[in-house]
Motif scaffolding. Structure first.
Motif, PDB file in Angstrom:
ATOM      1  N   SER A   1      21.577  45.233  28.862  1.00 49.33           N
ATOM      2  CA  SER A   1      21.301  45.446  27.440  1.00 49.33           C
ATOM      3  C   SER A   1      19.819  45.584  27.143  1.00 49.33           C
ATOM      4  O   SER A   1      18.967  45.069  27.864  1.00 49.33           O
TER       5      SER A   1
ATOM      6  N   PHE B   1      26.062  40.998  28.383  1.00 47.03           N
ATOM      7  CA  PHE B   1      25.542  39.682  28.023  1.00 47.03           C
ATOM      8  C   PHE B   1      24.518  39.178  29.032  1.00 47.03           C
ATOM      9  O   PHE B   1      24.698  39.309  30.241  1.00 47.03           O
TER      10      PHE B   1
ATOM     11  N   SER C   1      27.257  44.122  32.680  1.00 46.97           N
ATOM     12  CA  SER C   1      27.445  43.105  31.645  1.00 46.97           C
ATOM     13  C   SER C   1      26.567  43.408  30.447  1.00 46.97           C
ATOM     14  O   SER C   1      25.390  43.750  30.583  1.00 46.97           O
TER      15      SER C   1
ATOM     16  N   THR D   1      30.695  51.186  30.809  1.00 48.53           N
ATOM     17  CA  THR D   1      30.342  49.773  31.006  1.00 48.53           C
ATOM     18  C   THR D   1      30.934  49.179  32.294  1.00 48.53           C
ATOM     19  O   THR D   1      30.734  47.983  32.568  1.00 48.53           O
TER      20      THR D   1
ATOM     21  N   SER E   1      21.518  41.300  32.422  1.00 49.59           N
ATOM     22  CA  SER E   1      22.416  42.225  31.711  1.00 49.59           C
ATOM     23  C   SER E   1      21.895  43.658  31.777  1.00 49.59           C
ATOM     24  O   SER E   1      20.790  43.909  32.278  1.00 49.59           O
TER      25      SER E   1
ATOM     26  N   GLY F   1      33.875  37.831  29.565  1.00 50.85           N
ATOM     27  CA  GLY F   1      34.069  38.804  30.636  1.00 50.85           C
ATOM     28  C   GLY F   1      35.289  38.513  31.502  1.00 50.85           C
ATOM     29  O   GLY F   1      35.478  39.157  32.535  1.00 50.85           O
ATOM     30  N   HIS F   2      36.106  37.564  31.094  1.00 50.45           N
ATOM     31  CA  HIS F   2      37.247  37.152  31.919  1.00 50.45           C
ATOM     32  C   HIS F   2      38.415  38.118  31.726  1.00 50.45           C
ATOM     33  O   HIS F   2      38.737  38.480  30.594  1.00 50.45           O
TER      34      HIS F   2
ATOM     35  N   ARG G   1      29.914  33.176  27.712  1.00 49.44           N
ATOM     36  CA  ARG G   1      29.555  34.340  28.528  1.00 49.44           C
ATOM     37  C   ARG G   1      30.636  34.637  29.562  1.00 49.44           C
ATOM     38  O   ARG G   1      31.060  35.794  29.723  1.00 49.44           O
TER      39      ARG G   1
ATOM     40  N   SER H   1      31.542  34.856  39.318  1.00 52.35           N
ATOM     41  CA  SER H   1      30.798  35.602  40.329  1.00 52.35           C
ATOM     42  C   SER H   1      30.425  34.698  41.490  1.00 52.35           C
ATOM     43  O   SER H   1      29.998  33.559  41.291  1.00 52.35           O
TER      44      SER H   1
END
Lengths: 333, 333, 333, 333
Positions: free
Chosen positions: D279, D329, D327, D323, D277, C24-25, C20, C327
């Protein structure tokens, strides 16, 4: 000396709850409890909540159980038939499994696979005529947990002509103990806490049992696993018929029942209020937008949905007060 | 006809648990239950888990309660004194509040503020000499919930000279019902689920009570709110003295107790196993690295920590079997 | 093109959290993720929360991983040594397992059994001198989850001479993801919800790591499994030395740290506030009764306790901003 | 310098989630956040998960907000209208409340009471034509949380002629954060843990919004409060039309959507996988017994159901990548 009782399959959650209820029962003497892989262990190794009960689990065979006046079978589905056939005729049996619930061998095979073991008296005392049948039976098939929740909500409405038996829609959520004690990754605490997860959507095996007991003609059922150990909440909707009042129909059906409570108008059942008890809470309304009847039913899947129901049936089979050893009141919060 | 009992302050969680226990008690007849803002409501509006109990809450005043042989006070801390003073001398009283627990007026004022109402017999029957004192008393002060958990773990070790009374360290986590039923933002389900939250660190009011009952000379206590409705788990550590065996000391103290269970060696208590019961589970070891004694104690804060304890005390006060109306077994899972 | 990274052992909870974070890095490109029994499956079969990530799990071998610039090892304890030895020297490695954390082979064998694989740079950047060491290393051993929680609370106090390194007492509760994803009966949701359960009392393997990193001379640690998926709350107590102020010592140590927050005076850390983040929250006081220092530390065992910590270490190893892809803020409620 | 944004009503759960998302957004600069009774407090007193964010809550008035390029309103229903009217015309607004969602003033009054404030562009980008409308609007009404969950499941099926708009039946369960942060007794952790509790049965205010957005003609909705902080799971059933395939209809509708995922065949959505998220996970089947279509939809009520959705709308309004700052995810377990 009391009535001698034994529990086969005592290592699971329903088995543990049975032991708890039987250990506090005024008339039943627990003489044996058996298990499969955990045979030979002290009961508190398996059920630490029973600290103070001195009992070692035996192995699940007919010899261990035949001294009892009454045997509860809490085995995996499909295993009750063989064992029951080997118990003496004079031993009364309550089966918590599914083996003997269905009248239709075809439905059995569809939902459970394998051969049908037979049909025993269906053990839901609150159905019309059920008490007399149970009282006169030596072999009783306990209800399924979802089935009990939904049948108690739906049967009186169809019987009274208030609900259309076509196109019944049910969504029912269960605590995780209903999924059993076998370790599976999707049942880990890390997975289930904070989660609602549907499963067997439109394909749950209790559909056959519910239709058989209620007369529902078609029924869509979505079961959901909920983040709590115990409890089932079922929302049952059906088209309204004849302008009938669903709440009145429920009240008429259950006015004298000690364990089924139609709540005060506008008060909706919730599962925690039934936890640890043998009670089922019900409420009904007519939906303002669709005109459908909505009935909500709550009970403890290990209580009225399994072990409590089994003790209630056993009480009836032995002519005892129906509430002996059972609690009407939930343990909450 | 049984012994007439009443509950003052029946709308809280301890009050609700008392009603549940009393409704199933073989000798006590529940004749009244009172509340403050919810007086006049049917009991099931306040405690839906009691569906089937026909009772309306009265208002909390001496007149409503004076017909009883026994009154349980489950009021906010500081409110028992005034009401107790207005009850007839012949009425036995068990106070679930803190008002009469402490011998020291100075300690009372330090932790609770206001004036000290007095000191009643301390109601923890498993302490040496306590049973006789309780049996001979008309007024008994029930233990605090953390206090009961910790005292049962610590008192026998100090008494036996196995644990040093200096520098006792305790971390104890409680389910949220211990924080009461008044709606506060930090107690919302959204806040507490998935959360462990310490509070009153090094300043909990039960410290005085624990020191008084155990002889601990100094004690650091960190209470933590845990994401579960019921249960307290206390980890109690103290320096070991004289090479003593802490588990043996616990076993010697509790060998004949129906409600206090020293678990099999290597088996550690956990809260769920005590839920809904009046039992306390204990285990002890000597830490390999520090040489400290570690004792873990688990009970249900509403059971042995409050309402169950109160019924046990009442049973003793009336010469009844000590286990009457109480369950040794937890409701689990 | 970014830095190519791979995750070995991606099917567990720490592995999933790594995926995860890496997905997102801003600088790391996830080129491979491997598993053992689940090799060949799409990542969303194993981690449904990653819906939208198109990745199939490979098998855990050196060939699959050697194309990466950086490999994270999230394998069971004892399995990192063999695999790390087969990776090219130019591949940087962060090991989330315990294999390379301890300096003492004797301590390794005592707590984990088997032979000691060696010692890598200890990957807790907030320790004095650690950042430079991590930046200069190709192989870094990530902290244990309990260890990170407790070391961040304790190390500055011992270093500043405020806390006595003798007789440290710790009680720490962890969410269930810390116990891993292998299905075991005691980790079922039915068992853990509503329950607090101590385990490995006085015998937890992180004791050696904590003593090594803090200079604690003796330390009693009681770990408790708590009913929540994520989070660790540690209560760390030690005798106060030199009249020092523990909160000031923490503030001095962490004033410039982006991820370690000493909360406002009187505000205590709680786990939910750190969930999903790489932050650790701290508070300290001096106990009024015992004079002991009490420090409470909270973090996300999968975040700052495992995967977040690993990414932070990797950022340092590659000279990236230390907060990249991480985060500071928790996901709450 | 980025786009200046402000949040009115930042002290609630949706407000807190907005702050978390905005603090990590690459283009939005958070310049102000306001509250009512908590104005003047540091943001971490209200949202401890935001430790590290240096911000003091202002009071909710137009002057504080008018410097922003974009204002999010996260106020109680009925309070957005007045404030919005006082904001300069050049300030873009996303309203997370219900005030401007409904086209029908009559429906507004029926479900919410009081006068209708007006109708803004409905902010669910995945609906046909919605993106262009949102991009061209300065004022956008964010969806309700239940509404988003159910509309995403149902709208494409009715639009494609696969589902009958008559007699839709929905049962949807929500985590407790959906009930807000005002302390109420029935929302206490002690009450909600271990409990499923239906409410507003057949009378939920989102029914009007769902019908407006999907074209459903009649719809029965039973909302249930579930024991988890976040997440909504909706089971939506409708009569099948024209032998259509509901899963194909969903796939066709969402094939290019970054945030709406139709899961692999046979895999059912569950809420935890969407937590934290933006989603929504979907799956559909045709029930074997009744022939009804069953669609299950899961999302995070604070994410795609509120704050995430609002940021997505804002991204569209400012021409940013949709986006940005969000996130795909979930944070699980």
């Amino acid at each position: 000396m009391g009535i001698r009782v034994a529990v086969a399959g005592a290592s699971g959650y329903a088995g543990g709850e049975l032991l708890r209820l039987l250990a506090g029962h005024p008339e039943f003497d627990l003489i044996a409890a058996t298990a499969h892989s955990q045979a030979g262990q002290h009961v508190t190794s398996v059920h630490p909540q029973l600290a103070g009960l001195d009992l070692t689990l035996g192995s699940t065979d007919a010899a261990t159980l035949s001294d009892a006046d009454l045997v509860f079978l809490a085995l995996p589905h499909g295993q009750s038939g063989t064992l029951a056939a080997r118990l003496p005729a004079g031993v009364k049996v309550v089966d918590l499994g599914a083996d003997f619930r269905l009248e239709s061998a075809e439905q059995w095979t569809r939902y459970y696979g394998g051969g049908h073991a037979g049909t025993w008296t269906y053990g839901l005392p609150e159905l019309p005529g059920a008490r007399a049948a149970i009282a006169g039976s030596d072999r009783v098939a306990n209800t399924g947990c979802y089935a009990a929740t939904i049948i108690l909500a739906l049967a009186p409405l169809i019987a009274a002509g208030v609900a259309d038996p076509e196109d019944v829609v049910v969504v029912a959520s269960s605590g995780t103990s209903g999924a059993g004690r076998n370790p599976k990754a999707h049942l880990l605490g890390s997975e289930v806490m904070g989660d609602l997860a549907p499963y067997k959507v439109g394909a749950h095996q209790h559909v056959a049992e519910i239709k058989q007991a209620t007369g529902a003609a078609s029924l869509s059922m979505t079961p959901v696993l909920a983040p709590m150990p115990r409890g089932i909440l079922a929302t049952v909707t059906a088209k309204r018929r004849n302008g009938g009042d669903p709440r009145e129909a429920l009240q008429a059906a259950y006015v004298d029942e000690p364990f089924v409570h139609v709540l005060a108008e506008g008060v909706w059942p919730h599962t925690a209020a039934t936890s640890g008890s043998n009670s089922c809470h019900l409420q009904a309304t007519v939906d303002v937008d669709s005109g459908r009847i909505i009935v909500v039913s709550a009970l403890d899947n290990l209580g009225k949905g399994a072990a409590g129901q089994a003790v209630q049936n056993a009480n009836i089979m032995f002519g005892l007060p129906e509430t002996a050893g059972l609690s009407v009141f939930g343990v909450a919060p």
